[in-house]
Write an enzyme that holds these catalytic residues in place. Structure first.
Site, PDB file in Angstrom:
ATOM      1  N   HIS A 258      16.491  80.982  12.773  1.00  0.00           N
ATOM      2  CA  HIS A 258      18.017  80.792  12.783  1.00  0.00           C
ATOM      3  C   HIS A 258      18.223  79.530  13.615  1.00  0.00           C
ATOM      4  CE1 HIS A 258      22.247  81.878  12.454  1.00  0.00           C
ATOM      5  NE2 HIS A 258      22.177  81.576  13.597  1.00  0.00           N
ATOM      6  N   GLU A 259      17.804  79.808  14.831  1.00  0.00           N
ATOM      7  CA  GLU A 259      17.969  78.798  15.892  1.00  0.00           C
ATOM      8  C   GLU A 259      17.371  77.413  15.819  1.00  0.00           C
ATOM      9  OE1 GLU A 259      20.448  79.271  17.737  1.00  0.00           O
ATOM     10  OE2 GLU A 259      20.692  81.542  17.449  1.00  0.00           O
ATOM     11  N   HIS A 262      19.762  75.366  13.580  1.00  0.00           N
ATOM     12  CA  HIS A 262      20.755  74.725  14.435  1.00  0.00           C
ATOM     13  C   HIS A 262      20.326  73.490  15.061  1.00  0.00           C
ATOM     14  CE1 HIS A 262      23.938  77.470  14.209  1.00  0.00           C
ATOM     15  NE2 HIS A 262      23.330  78.255  14.648  1.00  0.00           N
ATOM     16  N   GLU A 288      26.252  76.323  11.114  1.00  0.00           N
ATOM     17  CA  GLU A 288      25.842  77.489  10.795  1.00  0.00           C
ATOM     18  C   GLU A 288      25.326  77.593   9.234  1.00  0.00           C
ATOM     19  OE1 GLU A 288      24.877  81.582  11.729  1.00  0.00           O
ATOM     20  OE2 GLU A 288      25.756  79.711  12.847  1.00  0.00           O
TER      21      GLU A 288
END
Length: 494
Positions: A258-259, A262, A288
């Protein structure tokens, strides 16, 4: 002053401001990763002082003069001026005293929240949260100038969005999400559950391999541990964090992916935009969309989980899951849970909608902070069918409100909506995507995202950014169709 000279002076001044903003961000990263606990008060003063400098620069009267004189040459300069003009207009509405007070209070509050969360002590958090909320509402009033307070805050994270329009979108999401949830929980199929314990060293080893697989550039980044995983920075210094739980390695793996989503967005932006308003993600919703498509549509796909199954076998040996198909079921198992960041794809947006409604009520003055815990617990039981067992699993679980990020939460669901649209377009553009993912090769997917969306940074507005990549206006349909197709097949729903 000539138009050309005004543009040159403005951009030179802006680059210094952007550089100072990156330094402020690095202080925040340090605070949440390695800063000694005893430094909290001093760090709050440091951040407040730096925010004072930044606010003075962002409201410098010369910016208005430069903006008046400058004439853009081409779409890039036009976009740069748009962002600078927008920032100048917003910042000049906020008194310097308020900007510094918010910076100091939220810096202090982050540590108080972390300790309250660790001790399940809501009472210890409420006084500082009340102070944060009061300052945020004062900021909203200054920005709104008589308009909607929540919209004024939301605009900082998702320009051009409004609470009313998001409520309409979320209202369209909720019925199909609730229906899908009920059908899944009533299904006869029960995917296996991961059990046992997994050494932290092994989790971090797999986490690093996953970050590399998804294209994270370690020459311009690093992975550290934090209570609440996050990504920080832009351009050539983009750092991410993850966390480990001995009994839940998926927490570590998917927090990392997830990170990385980003971080890949920030690392992928055109280097020509470095230290300019175009040199960072255009909105939190678009940001996101990158983290969620990396984590879910790619990372939790049947194809990629087959690759992850092999990584786990190599790292941990026999860990109790028989084969890749069973592992795919375990990764995507649907169950009611307390923690948003650990929620499956079906439940995740219900977590966000809860927070969206509560924070709108807080800003409007319809909900007192003293009543927040009970309001949270009541709403949670209604939406998820279970009563919250402790504050760390309830209103204290997220860092956002403690650091004044009110108006941020709805961008998570908006990001999921954008990700659904991007995934639909990606599948059309890369028809053999699953063949690549099955071998752990995310390159075709990440290259498409980088070319169609990431490299453009803030060149376009948020919705235009997604539309440019997808070829159509973003809407909730593709996300809902994806969820119903995926989980319908997994759970044998008719």
């Amino acid at each position: 002053m000539t138009a050309s000279a005004a543009m040159t002076e403005l951009m030179s001044f802006q680059r210094e401001t952007e550089a100072l903003g990156e330094i402020a961000g690095r202080l925040g990263w340090d605070q949440e990763t390695v800063m000694p606990r005893g430094a909290a008060e001093q760090r709050a003063d440091e951040i407040s002082a730096l925010e004072g400098v930044l606010h003075a620069r962002r409201t410098d009267p010369r910016i208005g003069e430069w903006l008046e004189a400058a004439r853009p040459e081409g779409a890039v300069e036009e976009a740069q001026l748009y962002h600078i003009r927008r920032s100048f207009a917003r910042n000049t509405k906020i008194p310097a005293r308020l900007a510094a007070a918010l910076a100091r209070q939220t810096s202090l509050s982050q540590g108080i929240w972390a300790e309250a969360r660790a001790n399940d002590d809501v009472a210890a958090f409420l006084p500082t949260f009340g102070s944060v909320l009061s300052l945020v509402r004062e900021q909203a009033a200054a920005l709104a100038e008589g308009g909607d307070l929540y919209d004024a805050l939301l605009d900082d994270y998702e320009p051009e969005a409004s609470g009313a329009r998001l409520s309409q979108m979320f209202g369209a999401l909720r019925p199909r999400l609730v229906s899908l949830r009920e059908r899944i929980l009533g299904a006869e199929v029960t995917p296996p559950r991961l059990t046992g314990t997994f050494a932290e060293a092994g989790q971090l080893q797999v986490s690093t391999a996953l970050a590399r697989a998804f294209g994270y550039d370690f020459t311009r980044g690093r992975i550290d541990k934090a209570v609440h995983p996050f990504s920080s920075g832009s351009g050539n210094d983009v750092r991410i964090t993850t966390r480990t739980v001995a009994t839940d390695p998926f927490n570590c793996f998917y927090s990392t992916i997830h990170e990385v989503g980003h971080a890949a967005y920030e690392q992928g932006i055109d280097q020509g935009y470095l230290l300019t308003p175009l040199g960072r993600g255009v909105s939190m919703g678009v940001h996101e969309s990158q983290s969620r498509i990396y984590e879910n549509q790619l990372g939790r796909s049947r194809a990629f989980t087959g690759h992850l199954f092999g990584l786990m076998k190599d790292t941990f040996g026999d860990f109790g899951i028989a084969d890749p198909d069973a592992f795919y079921g375990a990764v995507n198992r649907v169950q009611s849970g307390y923690i948003r960041t650990e929620a499956d794809e079906v439940h995740y947006n219900l977590h966000v909608l809860l927070r969206f409604d509560l924070e709108r009520a807080l800003v409007a003055g319809d909900l007192d902070p003293q009543d927040l815990e009970e309001a949270w617990n009541t709403r949670f039981e209604t939406d998820f069918g279970v009563r919250v067992d402790c504050p760390a699993n309830g209103m204290l679980q997220d860092v956002h409100w403690s650091v004044g990020l009110i108006g941020y939460f709805p961008t998570y669901t908006l990001g999921n909506v954008y990700a659904g649209c991007l995934h639909q377009a990606l599948r059309a553009a890369v028809p053999d995507l699953d063949d690549h993912l099955a071998s752990g090769d995310t390159g075709p997917a990440t290259a498409w995202l980088r070319e169609t969306l990431q490299r453009h940074g803030g060149l376009r507005t948020p919705r235009e950014t997604v539309k440019h990549a997808c070829g159509f206006d973003p809407h909730e349909g593709p996300l809902l169709d994806y969820l119903e197709t995926k989980f319908g097949a997994l759970y044998g729903l008719s």
